[in-house]
Design a protein around this motif. Structure first.
Motif, PDB file in Angstrom:
ATOM      1  N   PRO A  31       0.888  -1.215   0.058  1.00  0.00           N
ATOM      2  CA  PRO A  31       0.194  -0.031  -0.035  1.00  0.00           C
ATOM      3  C   PRO A  31       0.884   1.322  -0.025  1.00  0.00           C
ATOM      4  O   PRO A  31       1.966   1.281   0.623  1.00  0.00           O
ATOM      5  CB  PRO A  31      -0.952  -0.153   1.481  1.00  0.00           C
ATOM      6  CG  PRO A  31       0.036  -1.023   2.121  1.00  0.00           C
ATOM      7  CD  PRO A  31       0.659  -1.968   1.214  1.00  0.00           C
ATOM      8  N   LYS A  32       0.310   2.290  -0.832  1.00  0.00           N
ATOM      9  CA  LYS A  32       0.915   3.468  -0.762  1.00  0.00           C
ATOM     10  C   LYS A  32       0.502   4.647   0.424  1.00  0.00           C
ATOM     11  O   LYS A  32      -0.245   5.347  -0.054  1.00  0.00           O
ATOM     12  CB  LYS A  32       0.853   4.114  -2.210  1.00  0.00           C
ATOM     13  CG  LYS A  32       1.486   3.399  -3.220  1.00  0.00           C
ATOM     14  CD  LYS A  32       1.270   4.019  -4.454  1.00  0.00           C
ATOM     15  CE  LYS A  32       2.018   3.301  -5.661  1.00  0.00           C
ATOM     16  NZ  LYS A  32       1.806   3.814  -6.927  1.00  0.00           N
ATOM     17  N   ILE A  33       1.071   4.457   1.591  1.00  0.00           N
ATOM     18  CA  ILE A  33       0.502   4.963   2.783  1.00  0.00           C
ATOM     19  C   ILE A  33       1.775   5.593   3.271  1.00  0.00           C
ATOM     20  O   ILE A  33       2.876   5.057   3.704  1.00  0.00           O
ATOM     21  CB  ILE A  33      -0.075   4.001   3.821  1.00  0.00           C
ATOM     22  CG1 ILE A  33      -1.339   3.471   3.286  1.00  0.00           C
ATOM     23  CG2 ILE A  33      -0.470   4.699   5.079  1.00  0.00           C
ATOM     24  CD1 ILE A  33      -2.434   4.350   3.021  1.00  0.00           C
ATOM     25  N   ARG A  34       1.614   6.929   3.906  1.00  0.00           N
ATOM     26  CA  ARG A  34       2.789   7.692   4.303  1.00  0.00           C
ATOM     27  C   ARG A  34       2.116   7.949   5.802  1.00  0.00           C
ATOM     28  O   ARG A  34       1.044   8.530   5.838  1.00  0.00           O
ATOM     29  CB  ARG A  34       3.100   8.867   3.636  1.00  0.00           C
ATOM     30  CG  ARG A  34       4.238   9.552   4.027  1.00  0.00           C
ATOM     31  CD  ARG A  34       4.786  10.823   3.342  1.00  0.00           C
ATOM     32  NE  ARG A  34       5.545  11.739   3.879  1.00  0.00           N
ATOM     33  CZ  ARG A  34       5.169  12.966   4.253  1.00  0.00           C
ATOM     34  NH1 ARG A  34       3.875  13.219   4.209  1.00  0.00           N
ATOM     35  NH2 ARG A  34       5.930  13.800   4.731  1.00  0.00           N
ATOM     36  N   LEU A  35       2.897   7.589   6.902  1.00  0.00           N
ATOM     37  CA  LEU A  35       2.431   7.843   8.216  1.00  0.00           C
ATOM     38  C   LEU A  35       3.535   8.549   8.988  1.00  0.00           C
ATOM     39  O   LEU A  35       4.711   8.571   8.948  1.00  0.00           O
ATOM     40  CB  LEU A  35       2.488   6.558   9.004  1.00  0.00           C
ATOM     41  CG  LEU A  35       1.634   6.448  10.268  1.00  0.00           C
ATOM     42  CD1 LEU A  35       0.211   6.788   9.999  1.00  0.00           C
ATOM     43  CD2 LEU A  35       1.892   5.173  10.930  1.00  0.00           C
ATOM     44  N   THR A  36       2.972  10.002   9.175  1.00  0.00           N
ATOM     45  CA  THR A  36       3.966  10.832  10.040  1.00  0.00           C
ATOM     46  C   THR A  36       3.353  11.208  11.437  1.00  0.00           C
ATOM     47  O   THR A  36       2.089  11.039  11.615  1.00  0.00           O
ATOM     48  CB  THR A  36       4.113  12.248   8.942  1.00  0.00           C
ATOM     49  OG1 THR A  36       2.784  12.738   9.096  1.00  0.00           O
ATOM     50  CG2 THR A  36       4.615  11.785   7.970  1.00  0.00           C
ATOM     51  N   SER A  37       4.053  11.668  12.018  1.00  0.00           N
ATOM     52  CA  SER A  37       3.390  12.119  13.496  1.00  0.00           C
ATOM     53  C   SER A  37       4.314  13.653  13.725  1.00  0.00           C
ATOM     54  O   SER A  37       5.271  13.827  13.379  1.00  0.00           O
ATOM     55  CB  SER A  37       3.816  11.261  14.484  1.00  0.00           C
ATOM     56  OG  SER A  37       5.353  11.319  14.829  1.00  0.00           O
ATOM     57  N   ASP A  38       3.379  14.291  14.445  1.00  0.00           N
ATOM     58  CA  ASP A  38       3.799  15.671  15.107  1.00  0.00           C
ATOM     59  C   ASP A  38       3.103  16.046  16.485  1.00  0.00           C
ATOM     60  O   ASP A  38       1.737  16.168  16.453  1.00  0.00           O
ATOM     61  CB  ASP A  38       3.289  16.753  14.240  1.00  0.00           C
ATOM     62  CG  ASP A  38       3.662  18.147  14.521  1.00  0.00           C
ATOM     63  OD1 ASP A  38       4.806  18.192  15.351  1.00  0.00           O
ATOM     64  OD2 ASP A  38       3.141  19.129  13.978  1.00  0.00           O
ATOM     65  N   ASP A  39       3.966  15.808  17.507  1.00  0.00           N
ATOM     66  CA  ASP A  39       3.507  15.994  18.924  1.00  0.00           C
ATOM     67  C   ASP A  39       2.380  15.157  19.299  1.00  0.00           C
ATOM     68  O   ASP A  39       1.324  15.778  19.702  1.00  0.00           O
ATOM     69  CB  ASP A  39       3.253  17.748  19.074  1.00  0.00           C
ATOM     70  CG  ASP A  39       3.109  17.906  20.590  1.00  0.00           C
ATOM     71  OD1 ASP A  39       3.475  17.216  21.508  1.00  0.00           O
ATOM     72  OD2 ASP A  39       2.260  18.753  20.944  1.00  0.00           O
ATOM     73  N   GLY A  40       2.454  13.952  18.846  1.00  0.00           N
ATOM     74  CA  GLY A  40       1.450  12.990  19.258  1.00  0.00           C
ATOM     75  C   GLY A  40       0.228  12.825  18.231  1.00  0.00           C
ATOM     76  O   GLY A  40      -0.736  11.958  18.305  1.00  0.00           O
TER      77      GLY A  40
END
Length: 318
Positions: A17-26
């Protein structure tokens, strides 16, 4: 590491799958790069899972993998099927400050029950391109199927069945590689007849109350006088004994909780035995329950009732 991508598909033979997972301060942001759709959630923890589709299998030979974002109540906010590399996922969760639960070795029934407990607003991102809806594809596929049928008959009359089988196998492989599954009918022309016939038969069985659910599944059916089967495709993914004793299927509950709907199979004492989230026809459920002697209820449930049912259910089809 505050960004991560899956390394392979949710199942052994599926595409990555073409999924991009990012996070920013929870705050977790998942972007489906195939569709451009993004979802933002603030989870209590990440749930790295692997489970069998078939409830009767003891080994995870047909495992589905993925990671889910769970809220503080344990309900699933976001489901991201795919093979997420465990070391990378651990680094990501640590950098994001979000606890990670590794549930890959937990019993499949437990994992399926967790994934079926959806939170209001639940979403699942697959990261795969949607099948094209081009109008020209259907007539082209039908023509290809007719041509394939003619070629099969011609080679058959010449006694060259081996040549047809080889050509058919090669064609199906190329169709899969080229991601043009709509042309599969050219190399399996029987699909021209089989698919619509099977779909029509399933609709008739649904109207008679013999089955409950869509043709591809999951759907409920009863092939013996005392067993209720849950089937997907050609596979029985679960079976329950019918009766009035504890732990035996006695009633069906069609529920609505905020924007969520689904079906619980209960025993006579109200204990949930199996959870099937999704859309179910009340009319079809009435016919099915009446035909098979099951009690049917359909109503809204409160948050407390929903949590009690989802947490107590030992098995589910997410």
């Amino acid at each position: 590491m505050k960004e991560i991508l899956p390394v392979a598909g949710a199942t052994k033979s599926s595409r990555c799958p073409k999924i991009r997972l990012t996070s920013d301060d929870g705050l977790l942001t998942a972007t489906d790069q195939a569709s451009g759709h993004s979802v933002r959630v603030r989870p209590d923890r990440l749930y790295h899972y692997s489970h069998d589709v078939d409830a009767d299998q003891k080994r995870k030979s047909h495992a589905v993998q993925g990671v889910a974002a769970l809220g503080a109540d344990g309900l699933v906010l976001l489901d991201l099927p795919g093979d997420w590399h465990a070391p990378h996922l651990r680094e990501f969760s640590q950098a994001a400050g979000i606890p990670l639960v590794d549930a890959r070795d937990r019993p499949s029934a437990e994992v399926r029950a967790v994934l079926a407990g959806r939170a209001p607003g639940w979403q699942r991102l697959r990261g795969l391109p949607l099948p094209s809806q081009a109008k020209w594809r259907k007539p082209v596929a039908i023509c290809a199927g007719v041509a394939g049928l003619g070629l099969m008959v011609y080679l058959g009359t010449l006694g060259m069945w081996g040549a047809w089988r080889g050509l058919s196998s090669l064609g199906r492989m190329l169709v899969d590689v080229l991601e043009a599954k709509w042309l599969m009918v050219a190399f399996s022309p029987a699909l021209l007849v089989i698919r619509p016939v099977l779909a029509r038969m399933h609709r008739r069985r649904t109207k008679r109350g013999t089955v409950l659910g869509p043709p591809g599944g999951p759907y409920l059916n009863q092939r013996s006088h005392n067993k209720l089967y849950i089937t997907a495709g050609n596979t029985d993914i679960a079976k329950l004994r019918l009766g009035e004793s504890p732990g035996q299927a006695f009633s069906l509950l069609l529920y609505r909780y905020e924007d969520l709907t689904g079906l619980f199979i209960l025993d006579r004492f109200g204990k949930a035995l199996h959870h099937l989230p999704g859309s179910w026809s009340a009319e079809d459920a009435h016919r099915f329950a009446e035909r098979h002697g099951l009690v049917l209820a359909a109503h809204r449930v409160s948050r407390e009732e929903y949590l009690d049912l989802t947490k107590a259910t030992p098995e589910a089809t997410p």
